[in-house]
Write a protein that holds these residues in place. Structure first.
Motif, PDB file in Angstrom:
ATOM      1  N   LEU A 197     -15.456  -5.973   9.569  1.00 55.80           N
ATOM      2  CA  LEU A 197     -15.657  -4.699  10.260  1.00 55.80           C
ATOM      3  C   LEU A 197     -15.372  -4.829  11.754  1.00 55.80           C
ATOM      4  O   LEU A 197     -15.898  -4.073  12.569  1.00 55.80           O
ATOM      5  CB  LEU A 197     -17.091  -4.189  10.047  1.00 55.80           C
ATOM      6  CG  LEU A 197     -17.473  -3.786   8.615  1.00 55.80           C
ATOM      7  CD1 LEU A 197     -18.847  -3.142   8.585  1.00 55.80           C
ATOM      8  CD2 LEU A 197     -16.445  -2.833   8.015  1.00 55.80           C
ATOM      9  N   THR A 233     -16.172  -4.314   3.246  1.00 57.60           N
ATOM     10  CA  THR A 233     -16.778  -3.096   3.769  1.00 57.60           C
ATOM     11  C   THR A 233     -18.167  -3.319   4.362  1.00 57.60           C
ATOM     12  O   THR A 233     -18.976  -2.393   4.423  1.00 57.60           O
ATOM     13  CB  THR A 233     -16.869  -2.030   2.655  1.00 57.60           C
ATOM     14  OG1 THR A 233     -17.460  -2.614   1.493  1.00 57.60           O
ATOM     15  CG2 THR A 233     -15.499  -1.505   2.293  1.00 57.60           C
ATOM     16  N   MET A 258     -11.180   2.959   7.085  1.00 59.76           N
ATOM     17  CA  MET A 258      -9.806   2.460   7.229  1.00 59.76           C
ATOM     18  C   MET A 258      -9.362   1.644   6.016  1.00 59.76           C
ATOM     19  O   MET A 258      -8.175   1.518   5.742  1.00 59.76           O
ATOM     20  CB  MET A 258      -9.683   1.609   8.498  1.00 59.76           C
ATOM     21  CG  MET A 258      -9.637   2.447   9.769  1.00 59.76           C
ATOM     22  SD  MET A 258      -9.738   1.453  11.275  1.00 59.76           S
ATOM     23  CE  MET A 258      -8.174   0.607  11.221  1.00 59.76           C
ATOM     24  N   LYS A 259     -10.326   1.065   5.302  1.00 61.11           N
ATOM     25  CA  LYS A 259     -10.006   0.272   4.110  1.00 61.11           C
ATOM     26  C   LYS A 259      -9.382   1.118   3.010  1.00 61.11           C
ATOM     27  O   LYS A 259      -8.658   0.621   2.168  1.00 61.11           O
ATOM     28  CB  LYS A 259     -11.309  -0.315   3.541  1.00 61.11           C
ATOM     29  CG  LYS A 259     -11.708  -1.608   4.171  1.00 61.11           C
ATOM     30  CD  LYS A 259     -11.119  -2.758   3.403  1.00 61.11           C
ATOM     31  CE  LYS A 259     -10.969  -3.923   4.352  1.00 61.11           C
ATOM     32  NZ  LYS A 259     -10.368  -5.084   3.732  1.00 61.11           N
ATOM     33  N   SER A 260      -9.753   2.378   3.000  1.00 53.71           N
ATOM     34  CA  SER A 260      -9.316   3.224   1.904  1.00 53.71           C
ATOM     35  C   SER A 260      -7.818   3.498   2.015  1.00 53.71           C
ATOM     36  O   SER A 260      -7.285   3.718   3.097  1.00 53.71           O
ATOM     37  CB  SER A 260     -10.126   4.520   1.942  1.00 53.71           C
ATOM     38  OG  SER A 260      -9.307   5.608   1.610  1.00 53.71           O
ATOM     39  N   ASP A 261      -7.155   3.489   0.869  1.00 57.82           N
ATOM     40  CA  ASP A 261      -5.712   3.726   0.869  1.00 57.82           C
ATOM     41  C   ASP A 261      -5.373   5.124   1.364  1.00 57.82           C
ATOM     42  O   ASP A 261      -4.265   5.379   1.802  1.00 57.82           O
ATOM     43  CB  ASP A 261      -5.149   3.534  -0.543  1.00 57.82           C
ATOM     44  CG  ASP A 261      -5.059   2.063  -0.909  1.00 57.82           C
ATOM     45  OD1 ASP A 261      -5.038   1.223   0.017  1.00 57.82           O
ATOM     46  OD2 ASP A 261      -5.021   1.747  -2.106  1.00 57.82           O
ATOM     47  N   ALA A 262      -6.343   6.021   1.270  1.00 56.95           N
ATOM     48  CA  ALA A 262      -6.068   7.403   1.656  1.00 56.95           C
ATOM     49  C   ALA A 262      -6.140   7.605   3.169  1.00 56.95           C
ATOM     50  O   ALA A 262      -5.690   8.613   3.693  1.00 56.95           O
ATOM     51  CB  ALA A 262      -7.063   8.329   0.965  1.00 56.95           C
ATOM     52  N   PHE A 263      -6.706   6.638   3.892  1.00 53.71           N
ATOM     53  CA  PHE A 263      -6.947   6.817   5.318  1.00 53.71           C
ATOM     54  C   PHE A 263      -5.656   6.700   6.131  1.00 53.71           C
ATOM     55  O   PHE A 263      -4.859   5.787   5.939  1.00 53.71           O
ATOM     56  CB  PHE A 263      -7.961   5.773   5.800  1.00 53.71           C
ATOM     57  CG  PHE A 263      -8.314   5.902   7.248  1.00 53.71           C
ATOM     58  CD1 PHE A 263      -9.336   6.746   7.646  1.00 53.71           C
ATOM     59  CD2 PHE A 263      -7.625   5.188   8.221  1.00 53.71           C
ATOM     60  CE1 PHE A 263      -9.666   6.878   8.986  1.00 53.71           C
ATOM     61  CE2 PHE A 263      -7.946   5.312   9.560  1.00 53.71           C
ATOM     62  CZ  PHE A 263      -8.968   6.153   9.945  1.00 53.71           C
ATOM     63  N   LYS A 271       1.397   4.282  -3.162  1.00 59.72           N
ATOM     64  CA  LYS A 271       1.275   5.728  -3.002  1.00 59.72           C
ATOM     65  C   LYS A 271       2.507   6.450  -3.522  1.00 59.72           C
ATOM     66  O   LYS A 271       2.447   7.641  -3.812  1.00 59.72           O
ATOM     67  CB  LYS A 271       1.103   6.076  -1.521  1.00 59.72           C
ATOM     68  CG  LYS A 271      -0.246   5.674  -0.957  1.00 59.72           C
ATOM     69  CD  LYS A 271      -0.403   6.251   0.429  1.00 59.72           C
ATOM     70  CE  LYS A 271      -1.612   5.680   1.122  1.00 59.72           C
ATOM     71  NZ  LYS A 271      -1.741   6.146   2.494  1.00 59.72           N
ATOM     72  N   ARG A 309       0.830  -1.201   0.000  1.00 65.20           N
ATOM     73  CA  ARG A 309       0.000   0.000   0.000  1.00 65.20           C
ATOM     74  C   ARG A 309       0.873   1.264   0.000  1.00 65.20           C
ATOM     75  O   ARG A 309       0.614   2.208  -0.732  1.00 65.20           O
ATOM     76  CB  ARG A 309      -0.896  -0.051   1.241  1.00 65.20           C
ATOM     77  CG  ARG A 309      -1.620   1.209   1.599  1.00 65.20           C
ATOM     78  CD  ARG A 309      -2.625   0.907   2.713  1.00 65.20           C
ATOM     79  NE  ARG A 309      -2.973   2.127   3.434  1.00 65.20           N
ATOM     80  CZ  ARG A 309      -3.992   2.225   4.285  1.00 65.20           C
ATOM     81  NH1 ARG A 309      -4.744   1.178   4.525  1.00 65.20           N
ATOM     82  NH2 ARG A 309      -4.248   3.345   4.881  1.00 65.20           N
ATOM     83  N   VAL A 347     -14.761   0.870   7.585  1.00 65.68           N
ATOM     84  CA  VAL A 347     -14.931   1.058   6.147  1.00 65.68           C
ATOM     85  C   VAL A 347     -13.954   2.131   5.665  1.00 65.68           C
ATOM     86  O   VAL A 347     -13.276   1.972   4.648  1.00 65.68           O
ATOM     87  CB  VAL A 347     -16.389   1.440   5.811  1.00 65.68           C
ATOM     88  CG1 VAL A 347     -16.531   1.811   4.342  1.00 65.68           C
ATOM     89  CG2 VAL A 347     -17.328   0.299   6.168  1.00 65.68           C
TER      90      VAL A 347
END
Ligand SMILES: Cc1cc2nc3c(=O)[nH]c(=O)nc-3n(C[C@H](O)[C@H](O)[C@H](O)COP(=O)(O)OP(=O)(O)OC[C@H]3O[C@@H](n4cnc5c(N)ncnc54)[C@H](O)[C@@H]3O)c2cc1C
Ligand code: FES
Ligand code: FES
Lengths: 754, 160, 286
Positions: B63, B44, C36-41, A127, A123, C34
């Protein structure tokens, strides 16, 4: 060995029964292994970086900072997947879709990938990959893309299928035409004509298991891959071609597959996983996220279709025309062509013409989705037919029966039909209690028909008779919905043994000859043909062994009820030999007993269905509930009726979702807004009623047991059946799929099918 | 990143594991404990394929943080059968052909078990709403709902 | 990222206040995980409040109900007293997600996630609920509608978190209801949500009313003018029509993937009418 595939009517013992499936226990105990459930020692985590732009030139990629991340073992870009396609445009498009070469063509297009020791490092590396894009104007709408001033997806593409060759490039990749007769003359004879335009939005197969694979390029030049696919032999071929491997050096094992519906017939990230493994020198596991599945793998086309149908007052259709524009994603396919072929396939028409246009857009590459392209065409045609019946004042079923295709009809796409099921499914609908059940306020009923070709194709099967008389059946078609049970039934039937004595397995690419995809509803059709052929070959061997045992000529040994029997008066005292008897002695009579079969299964019988649907629409909110649903479809022969019903119900449910709520929603920026199950709304359990099924069996003359494909046709009628039901409930013709609450509300306000 | 040490009761066994602070229970089950029965269909909370039962409530393990399992009792599909004796729900799913591809099945079984533990005689509507968080794309749910109703009847001691 | 599980309110606020980077409260996690799953988080710390004493209790007090911040929504529906007193609030909370989500999600998390489409929020606002906020400087109590500020943003200050939701004792002859519109029957985010609470006089005339709208603006809308249209009426058709119109007018939605602005405005009125009728019946009106 020659194989006689002709249908023979017979009393079945196993076929048509409902035994427990062989993979059932593994699947209810969590033991069955799917794409992501497999690991190799030392494996790395693979991740793909995807374009955030709908259309952009890739000016520069700098991977150095990503490569410097601790734990990163390989970073690949298009440079690591050199073009070995040798002028094969189709293969080059597959390669370009796996990893963008000069332009990113849709939101989600792969531009680079990394392999690292864990997800965190991967990950972080993603980036740090720097990409300079030159963002280009984009187009996602099918009609806008077909305009001459639309941004060009491929500047080198000229519309095929038109004379003279166009002077300017276009997003319309190809034009195809089907039909016969003189449609102008036909319309001149019509008393009533319905002409209407329809739109359908892009839907996704929505399989619950995301694409997943584990790939390993080994130091000795061989490679292994574990993958969820509908066709591991085809994946092997394509991956080998793209990576420059010899086919025999790449061994592909298909995992249990968590749904495909056509979406797992195309390679997506598998070549990338191999490239990563080759560069890193370690196995790589690559699992797509749900977001990636939606953005970058296989939706069906969005369409825009114009239909014109004319009929005489007596209910005879005199002419029918359809113009169909289908999105293909950024690469040319034959999706509109399939739509054009299937449009009017249910009907016996004197004058018919269909024209398909393949339209390139900045959306992910279109993949097959269950009877690909047929549901949209059926929506347009069956809606217009319904309207026409209404205008003439005829019952919609009776109107269709009057015009239905039958044996001997020249189909709108060319071939002349053999025995077919459209008439019988319509007659069954006419007499079905559902058709006459009373309706309440705000409720409406609709019905519609559907057609699918079904495919056969190359199939290879091994049947081994073990020393204890049990049978191992190795097939090369992936089991997408119970085909191991069906094929075991077929083997048991042909050999005359118990179902429990047959164990069917899906063999990997190193242990069996080539097999086409499990698509086109071919799984049971073609593998059953190959299984019958292999069983007959094994029976031949067993007759020889019996002859040897008895020391009589093999011509005098017949096979009946699972036994070798000596025929003729002289042999009166020879007790018949069972499979078990013969197998037990096989070591002494010539070694292991097996039957093989390699064939091209021809003559997959075309299939037809008629669906009936009741809806209730809340006129204030536009919310639609399906309150009753009936599927009537010809199976040819239902080998395992439970799984045939399951196919009918599953296809209908997918069609219901598409009809009511499922759609790709793009923003102004060309980015997909709803790449997840919360906003891409497939039906949930509480959305649906029980789905009633009625299986008709009109034998396919080209299969020994009469089997036709059953997997796909059930998704064809629902869009239209529900459209007709809603139109009847609210009194306004709906012409835009999905018929979501806002669209129904708008139609009610504006009086047009918005 | 600091690892978290967790002890939990998993399918009646006392289990200890180390995990990262941001690692989900689903990843812990699959990648650290080798229990692959729970599937990741979305990650999700939208598909239910990762369902497990935690302290009596069915939850999406995608979750839940692995760290949150501390001191909890967790049931997964791997613990549903008693040895080789299948749970009635498992039997009925096979009997009714309530699975096609089967990738949704472990999640459905977990959710259905939690339902029948709480409500031994659910109506069709109750079954449908309870299971609305489990997506199945293959079956159209018809046979799943029948299997659950039939298993409930059997567990109540009624002949089916 | 660090994972912390404090056992007292003081420890929790201290952790949150002292966090160097981004710190998040973790309740049910159905929004947080949910994200936290995002790469941006990115997060430096999550503070799990489920072990904090009292956070998982529903208690009936002299003033009404106190619902701990970590109480999962499923537990609300299992609390007979709460269901009897505030059926609309409980229904709204029970609409969130699926069975699986219900076992984890909390009303406090629903509120602090600050989504304009949060289901329990309009119902809580209509009910006149308040929250008790714990922070480094002690506790404060504010109305629910003052917590969300904009999509994804709350008015909570660094180190603060919601410790409990406080519901008053329902007035005599009062009732509440919440309805939302979603295309699917379950597992969907509200396209529009409407909460109504009203109290009647002895003759069945509406004496007080509160109407709150969800998903029609950047945050929950307390539609006071809409409430006024039914006060003093016996909820006759004309009053319902006026209510519907006022709710449509109070809506200021956008076009997005979940619905069009025109659709939302229209449906806000439809649902308000329907929710008001249910609340009226629950209040004993005929
Ligand atoms: C599949 C699915 C379906 C959903 N359906 C719905 C739906 O139908 N309707 C709906 O409204 N929502 C829905 N949601 C969103 C979510 O479930 C709700 O918002 C839920 O109420 C959040 O509660 P939680 O306890 O899980 O919050 P968490 O995820 O724990 O927290 C949410 C946010 O609030 C903060 N927070 C939590 N508790 C506190 C506190 N006590 N004090 C201060 N800050 C706090 C967290 O830091 C985080 O930023 C759905 C989510 C999923 C995954
Ligand atoms: S993987 Fe957890 S709900 Fe889909
Ligand atoms: S059986 Fe395939 S998703 Fe349910």
């Amino acid at each position: 060995m020659s194989f006689d595939a002709e249908f023979r009517n017979q009393q079945f013992k196993s076929v048509g029964s409902r035994p427990l499936r062989p993979d059932g226990i593994d699947k209810v105990t969590g033991r069955a292994r799917y794409g992501a459930d497999f690991n190799m020692p030392g494996q790395l985590v693979g991740r793909v970086l995807r374009s955030p732009h709908a259309h952009a030139r890739i000016v520069r990629i700098d991977t150095s900072r990503a490569e410097a991340v601790k734990g990163v073992k390989a970073v690949v870009t298009a440079a690591d997947l050199p073009d070995l396609t040798n002028g094969d445009a189709e293969l080059l498009h597959i390669l370009d879709n796996c990893m963008a070469r000069t332009k990113a063509l849709y939101d989600g297009h792969a531009v680079a990938a990394v392999a690292a020791i864990d997800a965190k490092a991967a990950r972080e590396a993603l980036k740090l990959i720097e990409i300079e894009y030159e963002v280009l104007p984009h187009v996602v709408d099918v009609d806008a893309a077909a305009q001459s001033d639309a941004p060009l997806i491929d500047e080198t593409l000229f519309t095929g299928g038109v004379e003279p060759k166009p002077a300017k490039p276009s997003n319309v990749a190809n034009r195809s035409e089907f039909g016969h007769g003189d449609v102008d003359a036909g319309f001149a004879q019509a008393d009533v004509i319905v002409e209407r335009s329809f739109r359908t939005e892009q839907a996704h197969q929505g399989y619950i298991e995301p694409h997943a694979c584990v790939a390993s390029c080994n130091p000795d030049g061989t490679a292994d891959m574990w993958v969820c696919t509908q066709g591991h032999f085809v994946y092997r071929q394509i991956c080998a071609d793209l990576l420059g491997l010899e086919v025999s050096k790449l061994r592909v094992t298909s995992s249990e597959i968590g749904g495909g519906f056509g979406g797992k017939t195309h390679v997506w990230a598998e070549p990338v996983a191999l490239a990563l493994s080759r560069k890193a020198g370690r196995p790589v596991k690559l699992v797509m996220s749900r977001d990636e599945v939606f953005r970058a793998s296989g939706p069906t086309s969005a369409t825009s279709i114009d239909v014109k149908i004319g009929a005489r007052k007596d209910g005879t259709i005199t002419a029918a025309v359809a113009h169909l524009r289908y999105t293909n994603g950024p690469y040319p396919g034959m999706w509109a062509e399939l739509g054009a072929m299937t449009s009017f396939a249910c009907y016996d028409l004197e004058n018919v013409k269909t024209v398909g246009y393949e339209v390139l857009v900045n959306r992910p590459k279109v993949a097959a989705y269950r009877a690909p392209s047929a549901p949209m065409a059926a929506f347009a045609v069956e809606s217009a037919i319904d309207e026409l019946a209404g205008k003439i004042g005829m019952d919609p079923v009776a109107f269709r029966i009057r015009n239905a295709a039958k044996e001997g009809t020249k189909s709108s796409y060319g071939p002349v039909y053999g025995p077919i099921g459209i008439g019988p499914t319509l007659e069954a609908a006419q007499s079905h209690p559902h058709m006459s059940a009373p309706l309440g306020p705000n409720q409406g009923r609709g019905m519609a028909c559907g057609f699918w070709f079904n495919f056969g194709g190359q199939t290879c099967t091994d049947l081994n008779v073990n020393a204890d008389g049990t049978v191992t059946l190795a097939v090369g078609t992936v089991d997408v919905g119970g085909s191991r049970a069906s094929l075991s039934l077929i083997a048991a039937e042909e050999l005359g043994i118990a179902y429990d004595d047959v164990k069917a397995v899906v063999a990997d690419t190193a242990t069996l000859g080539y097999n086409d995809m499990t698509d086109g509803s071919r799984g049971t059709f073609s593998s059953s043909m190959a299984t019958i052929s292999a069983a007959r070959n094994a029976i031949d061997v067993m007759r020889h062994r019996a002859a040897l045992t008895w020391d009589i000529p093999v011509e005098d040994v017949v096979w009946e009820d699972g036994h070798a029997k000596a025929r003729g008066e002289n042999y009166g005292n020879l007790a018949p030999l069972s499979v078990k008897d013969i197998a037990a002695e096989s070591g002494k009579t010539g070694g292991p007993i097996a039957g093989h079969s390699e064939l091209v299964a021809d003559g997959a019988g075309v299939s037809f269905a008629t669906h009936i649907c009741d809806v209730e629409v809340d006129p204030e909110t536009g919310a639609t509930r399906i309150i009753r649903y009936t599927v009537i479809q010809d199976a040819g022969k239902a080998v395992h009726p439970s799984y045939v019903e399951g196919q009918y119900q599953g296809g209908a449910a997918q069609g219901i979702g598409w009809a009511l709520n499922e759609e790709y929603i793009y923003g102004e920026d060309g980015r997909l807004q709803n790449p997840g199950f919360l906003d891409y709304r497939i039906p949930v359990c509480s959305d649906l009623p029980m789905i009633d099924t009625q299986i008709l069996e009109i034998p396919n003359p080209n299969h020994p047991y009469g089997v036709r494909g059953v997997g796909e046709t059930s998704i064809v009628p629902p869009l239209a059946a529900i459209g007709n039901a809603i139109s009847n409930a609210v009194g306004v013709r709906m012409s835009h799929i999905p018929m979501s609450p806002p669209r129904i509300r708008a139609a009610l306000d504006g009086g047009a099918g918005s | 990143m600091a690892s978290v040490s967790v002890s939990t009761t998993l399918n009646t066994d006392e289990v200890e594991f180390l995990c990262q602070a941001d690692e989900t229970l689903l990843d812990v089950l699959r990648n650290r404990l080798g229990l692959m029965g729970a599937k990741e269909g979305c990650g999700t909370g939208d598909c239910g394929a990762c369902s497990v039962i935690m302290d009596g409530r069915v939850v999406c393990s995608c979750l839940v943080l692995g760290a949150e399992a501390q001191g909890k009792t967790i049931e997964t599909i791997e613990g549903m059968a008693q040895g080789s004796e299948l749970h009635p729900l498992q039997k009925k799913f096979i009997e009714h052909a309530a699975l096609q591809c089967g990738v949704c099945t472990p999640g459905f079984l977990m959710a259905a078990k939690a339902l029948l533990d709480a409500n031994p005689s659910p109506t069709e509507e109750e079954i449908r709403f309870w299971l609305a968080g489990n997506l199945c794309r293959c079956t159209g749910y018809d046979k799943i709902v029948r299997a659950v109703a039939d298993a409930a009847a059997e567990m109540r001691g009624e002949a089916s | 990222m660090r994972y912390e599980r404090p056992e007292t309110i003081g420890d929790a606020t201290a952790l949150l206040a002292s966090a160097k980077g981004r710190a998040f409260v973790l309740a049910g996690g159905t929004d947080l995980l949910v994200r936290m799953k995002s790469d941006a988080f990115e997060a430096d710390m999550v503070v799990d409040i489920k072990a904090v004493a009292g956070m998982s209790d529903i208690s009936e007090t002299a003033d009404g109900f106190e619902i701990g911040a970590a109480v999962p929504c499923a537990a609300l529906g299992e609390h007979a007293g709460l269901v009897a007193a505030w059926p609309g609030v409980v229904e709204a909370a029970n609409l969130i997600g699926s069975t699986q989500i219900q076992g984890r999600c909390t009303m406090s998390g629903n509120l602090c996630n600050a989504s304009p489409a949060a289901d329990s929020v309009p119902a809580l606002v209509a009910a006149g609920a308040r929250v008790r906020i714990a922070g480094p400087d002690g506790t404060r109590i504010v109305p629910v509608e003052d917590v969300p500020q904009a999509p994804g943003k709350t008015t909570l200050k660094k180190g603060e978190f919601i410790a409990a939701i406080l519901l008053p004792k329902p007035a005599q002859r009062s009732g509440d209801a919440y309805l939302r519109f979603t295309p699917r029957t379950e597992m969907d985010i509200a396209v529009v949500g409407v909460g109504v609470q009203l109290a009647l006089d002895a003759k069945g005339v509406v004496e007080t009313a509160r109407v709150a709208l969800g998903a029609v603006g950047p945050k929950v809308v307390l539609a006071e003018q809409a409430a006024d249209t039914i006060i003093g009426t016996a909820l006759d058709d004309a009053a319902l029509e006026a209510l519907a119109e006022a709710c449509s007018a109070a809506s200021n939605p956008i076009d997005d993937k979940r619905g069009t602005a025109a659709f939302r405005k229209h449906v806000a009125g439809v649902l308000a009418r329907r929710a008001a009728k249910i609340a009226y019946e629950r209040a004993g009106g005929k």
